[in-house]
Design an enzyme around this catalytic site. Structure first.
Site, PDB file in Angstrom:
ATOM      1  N   GLU A  99      -4.816  -4.958  10.698  1.00  0.00           N
ATOM      2  CA  GLU A  99      -3.776  -3.937  10.882  1.00  0.00           C
ATOM      3  C   GLU A  99      -4.034  -3.197  12.190  1.00  0.00           C
ATOM      4  OE1 GLU A  99      -1.964  -2.683   6.863  1.00  0.00           O
ATOM      5  OE2 GLU A  99      -3.740  -1.464   7.148  1.00  0.00           O
ATOM      6  N   SER A 146       3.932  -2.145  10.145  1.00  0.00           N
ATOM      7  CA  SER A 146       5.383  -2.204  10.355  1.00  0.00           C
ATOM      8  C   SER A 146       6.011  -3.529   9.921  1.00  0.00           C
ATOM      9  CB  SER A 146       5.732  -1.884  11.820  1.00  0.00           C
ATOM     10  OG  SER A 146       5.366  -0.546  12.125  1.00  0.00           O
ATOM     11  N   GLY A 182       3.127   2.257  10.718  1.00  0.00           N
ATOM     12  CA  GLY A 182       4.112   3.325  10.571  1.00  0.00           C
ATOM     13  C   GLY A 182       4.875   3.666  11.833  1.00  0.00           C
ATOM     14  N   HIS A 200      -9.333   0.986   5.231  1.00  0.00           N
ATOM     15  CA  HIS A 200      -8.043   1.206   5.897  1.00  0.00           C
ATOM     16  C   HIS A 200      -8.264   2.136   7.086  1.00  0.00           C
ATOM     17  CE1 HIS A 200      -3.951   2.453   6.688  1.00  0.00           C
ATOM     18  NE2 HIS A 200      -3.570   1.385   6.028  1.00  0.00           N
ATOM     19  N   GLU A 252      -6.714   4.572   8.087  1.00  0.00           N
ATOM     20  CA  GLU A 252      -6.568   6.007   7.770  1.00  0.00           C
ATOM     21  C   GLU A 252      -7.845   6.554   7.136  1.00  0.00           C
ATOM     22  OE1 GLU A 252      -2.878   5.465   5.655  1.00  0.00           O
ATOM     23  OE2 GLU A 252      -1.954   4.891   7.567  1.00  0.00           O
ATOM     24  N   ASN A 278       0.869  -1.181   0.000  1.00  0.00           N
ATOM     25  CA  ASN A 278       0.000   0.000   0.000  1.00  0.00           C
ATOM     26  C   ASN A 278       0.903   1.228   0.000  1.00  0.00           C
ATOM     27  OD1 ASN A 278      -1.771   2.068   0.534  1.00  0.00           O
ATOM     28  ND2 ASN A 278      -2.346   1.359   2.594  1.00  0.00           N
ATOM     29  N   LYS A 305       0.051   4.231  -0.193  1.00  0.00           N
ATOM     30  CA  LYS A 305      -0.610   5.412   0.412  1.00  0.00           C
ATOM     31  C   LYS A 305      -0.402   6.615  -0.499  1.00  0.00           C
ATOM     32  CE  LYS A 305      -0.130   3.197   4.851  1.00  0.00           C
ATOM     33  NZ  LYS A 305      -0.005   3.299   6.296  1.00  0.00           N
TER      34      LYS A 305
HETATM   35  P1  13P Z   1       3.418   0.385   7.499  1.00  0.00           P
HETATM   36  O1  13P Z   1       3.879  -0.915   6.872  1.00  0.00           O
HETATM   37  O2  13P Z   1       4.124   1.578   6.953  1.00  0.00           O
HETATM   38  O3  13P Z   1       3.379   0.300   8.977  1.00  0.00           O
HETATM   39  O4  13P Z   1       1.878   0.580   7.010  1.00  0.00           O
HETATM   40  C1  13P Z   1       0.999  -0.465   7.141  1.00  0.00           C
HETATM   41  C2  13P Z   1      -0.245  -0.120   6.416  1.00  0.00           C
HETATM   42  O5  13P Z   1      -0.989   0.757   6.815  1.00  0.00           O
HETATM   43  C3  13P Z   1      -0.549  -0.865   5.187  1.00  0.00           C
HETATM   44  O6  13P Z   1      -1.845  -0.640   4.758  1.00  0.00           O
END
Ligand code: 13P
Length: 261
Positions: free
Chosen positions: A170, A215, A176, A100, A102, A12, A14
């Site tokens: 997740e 992560s 992150g 997601h 976010e 992803n 983003k």
């Molecule tokens: P990270 O791998 O950067 O922690 O992000 C995970 C994520 O949100 C994947 O959708």
């Protein structure tokens, strides 16, 4: 009947990258060009919407599929700035991430909205990757399974089949941050999700791939991907660089296909 679940490692991106980042896609494809390993797992990258068509064109003839990061629930209409699942399908995508954290947090997406988006994906012939996960406060309050259970129950679309959807666990606090749950905690949540999927889909619940995200990097992927009911990864930051993404996928070299189910 036992289901063999084919692992999926999805990136992803983003709101990162640029047109130039498609060079990473080419590097990933080159790194996957030979080797029997790659025939036993699925790989996908989910770039920002403006690059989907280009990424799809670049992915033709490679082992990498392309996915989108979000879609609207409606097929068309007065929804300025939104993109429908049908448009995503026409852009050559096989997957779309929905729900997601976010989007749930920054765009106030409820389970009902996420379910409608997942249904739109099925309508358009695109596989939804439905995300669930608890916040740090919810984990600390001992509510992880309640939260994740409600998200799974509320976000799965009608008509879902085991192979037609993907679920990604997740934990919000692991995204992150460089933090990951213990292997035991990941196992407990994935097993719980499997049970909820069986309740909802019967034996077809065994065919749903449950990804872990938060992560994931080459150095921790082997431990995470070896956990029962972890059927792949949804990777954020580490999916932006071909070397890291391939390093994560490569852990399946050491996990025998016979143990996937
Ligand atoms: P990270 O791998 O950067 O922690 O992000 C995970 C994520 O949100 C994947 O959708």
């Amino acid at each position: 009947m036992a289901h063999v679940r084919r692992p999926l490692v999805a990136g992803n991106w983003k709101m990162n990258g640029s047109k130039l980042a498609l060079a990473e896609l080419a590097k990933m494809a080159a790194g996957l060009a030979d080797g029997a390993l790659w025939r036993t797992i699925d790989l996908a990258v989910c770039p920002p919407a403006p690059y989907l068509y280009l990424a799809s064109a670049a992915s033709i003839g490679t082992r990498i599929a392309v996915g989108a990061q979000d879609c609207h629930a409606e097929a068309s209409g007065a929804f300025t700035g939104d993109v429908s699942a049908e448009m995503i399908a026409e852009s050559g995508c096989c997957y779309v991430i929905v729900g997601h954290s976010e989007r749930r947090t920054l765009h106030a997406e409820s389970n009902d909205i996420v379910r409608a988006k997942a249904a739109a994906a099925l309508r358009a012939g695109v596989t939804p990757i439905i995300c669930v996960g608890e916040t740090r406060a919810e984990r600390d309050a001992g509510k992880t399974l309640d939260v994740v259970g409600a998200q799974v129950a509320g976000s799965l679309p009608a008509g879902a089949t085991g192979e037609g959807i993907v679920v990604a666990y997740e934990p919000v606090w692991a995204i992150g941050t460089g933090l990951t749950p213990t292997a035991g905690d990941v196992k407990a949540v994935h097993q719980f999700i499997r049970g909820e999927l069986r309740k909802k889909l019967g034996s077809d619940g065994d065919a749903v791939r449950i990804l872990y995200g938060g992560s994931v990097k080459p150095s921790n992927a082997a431990e995470l991907m070896a956990i029962a009911d972890v059927d792949g990864a949804l990777v954020g930051g580490a999916s932006l660089k071909a070397e890291d993404f391939l390093g994560i996928a490569a852990v399946y070299r050491t996990i025998a296909p016979s143990t996937y189910h």
